[in-house]
Design an enzyme around this catalytic site. Sequence first.
Site, PDB file in Angstrom:
ATOM      1  N   ALA A  54     -82.919 -43.560  54.409  1.00 41.95           N
ATOM      2  CA  ALA A  54     -84.246 -42.962  54.556  1.00 41.95           C
ATOM      3  C   ALA A  54     -84.556 -42.492  55.974  1.00 41.95           C
ATOM      4  CB  ALA A  54     -85.314 -43.942  54.059  1.00 41.95           C
ATOM      5  N   ASP A  88     -85.551 -48.259  51.043  1.00 42.33           N
ATOM      6  CA  ASP A  88     -85.943 -46.870  51.266  1.00 42.33           C
ATOM      7  C   ASP A  88     -87.448 -46.718  51.263  1.00 42.33           C
ATOM      8  OD1 ASP A  88     -83.468 -44.761  51.047  1.00 42.33           O
ATOM      9  OD2 ASP A  88     -83.042 -46.666  50.051  1.00 42.33           O
ATOM     10  N   GLN A 136     -70.805 -46.240  49.028  1.00 37.45           N
ATOM     11  CA  GLN A 136     -71.264 -46.532  50.391  1.00 37.45           C
ATOM     12  C   GLN A 136     -70.860 -47.931  50.841  1.00 37.45           C
ATOM     13  OE1 GLN A 136     -73.240 -45.233  47.946  1.00 37.45           O
ATOM     14  NE2 GLN A 136     -74.841 -43.898  48.780  1.00 37.45           N
ATOM     15  N   ARG A 153     -85.242 -35.243  49.097  1.00 41.14           N
ATOM     16  CA  ARG A 153     -84.991 -36.611  48.609  1.00 41.14           C
ATOM     17  C   ARG A 153     -86.353 -37.303  48.501  1.00 41.14           C
ATOM     18  NH1 ARG A 153     -79.908 -38.703  49.508  1.00 41.14           N
ATOM     19  NH2 ARG A 153     -80.522 -40.113  47.843  1.00 41.14           N
TER      20      ARG A 153
END
Length: 350
Positions: A58, A239, A198, A99
Amino acid sequence: MSGPRLPILTNRADTLKYVDGVVRILDRRRLPEEIVFVDCRSYREVAQAIVDMVIQGAPPLAYAAGYGLALAARQFRTMPAGEYRNALAQAHRELRDTRPTGADIFPLLDRALDLALSAVAEGRDAEAAVVAFVDAQIRAGDRAARLSGRHAAGLLEDGDRILTHCFAGAALNYMLYYALEAGKRIELIATETRPYLQGARLTAAQAREIGVPVTLVTDNMPGYLFYRGMITKYVTAADSITLDGHVSNKIGTFQYAVLAHHFGVPFIVLGYDGPDPDRATAADIPIEERDPEEVFYCRGVRTAAEGIRGYYPAFDITPPQYVSVIATERGLFTPWNLRDYFAAPEPEDA
């Protein structure tokens, strides 16, 4: 044995730069095998890089979007003032839409647009105004990551085996670094985090470089690990954090939080700069749903049968009863006293 060290994803200025009308973004999709930068010369190229997961997390993607608005200010600077303002507003909208779940992008872009429009009205350089603002935001974000990680490190105990999911960002690096620096023997268990891996590519490599023993597991193994007593702490980033303590993070976070709660394992959230004042409840968090085709592939190789459907919500939401503590730059909070964050003193550590 050498002491811990901080790897490349710790300081954002090492992964994201604005240089003479080019936004240079470290391509996280290529890590850990290669360090490759993507050069963006228009705001739409920045927007596409964010959508395509060149940059993730984020705060970092918000900084990239801010630099994207600076590119727009540069691209359109020869337009008449009225058209220039409209072009900036359009770029702002497109960058905001890249996003939707991460909370950082919205206030950063809104403030960047205000600064750009003020600069236009006053005859100043809008590009320079936005770049200076984003530069300052990156410095503040790095401080938040460092302090959040330091506070979280204080919660770790000698011998802890820590489960983490996805890549919890710079604060995770700092948490591990400070724990090792304090002489604590800790281990990290990282989920691979499909479909972009990730955990396998970023978290595992960063922990290894810091000097923390790391074990990689597939996303369907943590239940058994909890059952075996192999996990003593669970740590992720967020986030978005609502004022009532709901935590949105990479899809999969919620199921591990339920397991941690069931087995009495503390769930520590790396909360960086605290809750989002504009998101009161879970209903205020939009969940990004990405292209279902992405779940059919793993690093470009199709792993699924043809002729089927996919579904890819990129984030989930963990209710506050499953969260033990939220480590922020201003200290430690529970989901039940999060509003106290705003009254807490600014941290002295620069």
